[in-house]
Scaffold this motif. Structure first.
Motif, PDB file in Angstrom:
ATOM      1  N   LEU A 262     -16.409 -32.222  12.861  1.00 26.86           N
ATOM      2  CA  LEU A 262     -16.788 -31.077  13.678  1.00 26.86           C
ATOM      3  C   LEU A 262     -16.740 -29.831  12.815  1.00 26.86           C
ATOM      4  CD1 LEU A 262     -14.633 -31.802  16.855  1.00 26.86           C
ATOM      5  CD2 LEU A 262     -17.010 -32.443  16.429  1.00 26.86           C
TER       6      LEU A 262
ATOM      7  N   VAL B 192     -11.695 -33.436  13.214  1.00 24.39           N
ATOM      8  CA  VAL B 192     -11.397 -32.029  13.517  1.00 24.39           C
ATOM      9  C   VAL B 192     -10.789 -31.313  12.307  1.00 24.39           C
ATOM     10  CG1 VAL B 192     -10.121 -30.502  15.095  1.00 24.39           C
ATOM     11  CG2 VAL B 192     -11.019 -32.664  15.942  1.00 24.39           C
TER      12      VAL B 192
ATOM     13  N   ARG C 149     -10.005 -35.931  22.460  1.00 24.65           N
ATOM     14  CA  ARG C 149     -11.277 -35.703  23.151  1.00 24.65           C
ATOM     15  C   ARG C 149     -12.344 -35.213  22.178  1.00 24.65           C
ATOM     16  NH1 ARG C 149     -15.177 -37.373  25.259  1.00 24.65           N
ATOM     17  NH2 ARG C 149     -16.483 -35.971  26.418  1.00 24.65           N
ATOM     18  N   ALA C 150     -11.989 -34.290  21.290  1.00 20.27           N
ATOM     19  CA  ALA C 150     -12.952 -33.787  20.309  1.00 20.27           C
ATOM     20  C   ALA C 150     -13.423 -34.910  19.389  1.00 20.27           C
ATOM     21  CB  ALA C 150     -12.327 -32.653  19.496  1.00 20.27           C
TER      22      ALA C 150
ATOM     23  N   VAL D 208     -17.524 -28.079  21.312  1.00 22.73           N
ATOM     24  CA  VAL D 208     -17.439 -28.430  19.896  1.00 22.73           C
ATOM     25  C   VAL D 208     -18.814 -28.223  19.289  1.00 22.73           C
ATOM     26  CG1 VAL D 208     -15.583 -30.119  20.187  1.00 22.73           C
ATOM     27  CG2 VAL D 208     -17.959 -30.875  20.237  1.00 22.73           C
TER      28      VAL D 208
ATOM     29  N   LEU E   1     -10.577 -28.337  26.272  1.00 23.93           N
ATOM     30  CA  LEU E   1     -11.590 -28.332  25.223  1.00 23.93           C
ATOM     31  C   LEU E   1     -12.848 -27.742  25.854  1.00 23.93           C
ATOM     32  CD1 LEU E   1     -12.514 -29.163  22.375  1.00 23.93           C
ATOM     33  CD2 LEU E   1     -13.179 -31.366  23.367  1.00 23.93           C
TER      34      LEU E   1
ATOM     35  N   MET F 225     -14.348 -26.122  16.897  1.00 19.88           N
ATOM     36  CA  MET F 225     -13.724 -26.637  18.119  1.00 19.88           C
ATOM     37  C   MET F 225     -13.240 -25.420  18.900  1.00 19.88           C
ATOM     38  SD  MET F 225     -10.437 -29.153  18.318  1.00 19.88           S
ATOM     39  CE  MET F 225      -9.571 -29.498  19.839  1.00 19.88           C
TER      40      MET F 225
END
Length: 92
Positions: A26, A57, A13-14, A87, A84, A29
């Motif tokens: 990112l 990530v 998802r991130a 981010v 999550l 997170m």
């Protein structure tokens, strides 16, 4: 096994969020761990770091936020979940 699937889903998802915003990585997170999820905060952070190698990530700071405990956990709609939360996008 349960935590490995959670970690894979969180990283996926991130990574999707990073792609949606055309970010190569990112910087942060943030994961929210529900009090009734039976997941240890330190364990999930370490597993994310290990599993994120080669993803956007990979070098992100992993923040883990715990949901409310005790009686307040009963009213928490995510008390049994690991989600999550947010981010922060890194540069291109």
């Amino acid at each position: 096994m349960h935590e490995q699937r959670l970690v894979a889903d969180l990283i996926k998802r991130a990574t999707e969020v990073a792609a949606e915003h055309h970010a190569e990585h990112l910087s942060v997170m943030t994961v929210r761990v529900g009090a009734l999820s039976h997941v240890a905060a330190g364990s999930i952070a370490a597993q994310i770091r290990q599993s994120a190698i080669g993803t956007p990530v990979e070098n992100a700071r992993i923040d883990v936020v715990m949901g409310p405990e005790g009686p307040a956990a009963v009213a928490d709609e995510h008390a049994e979940d690991v989600v999550l939360q947010s981010v922060e996008l890194g540069g291109d």
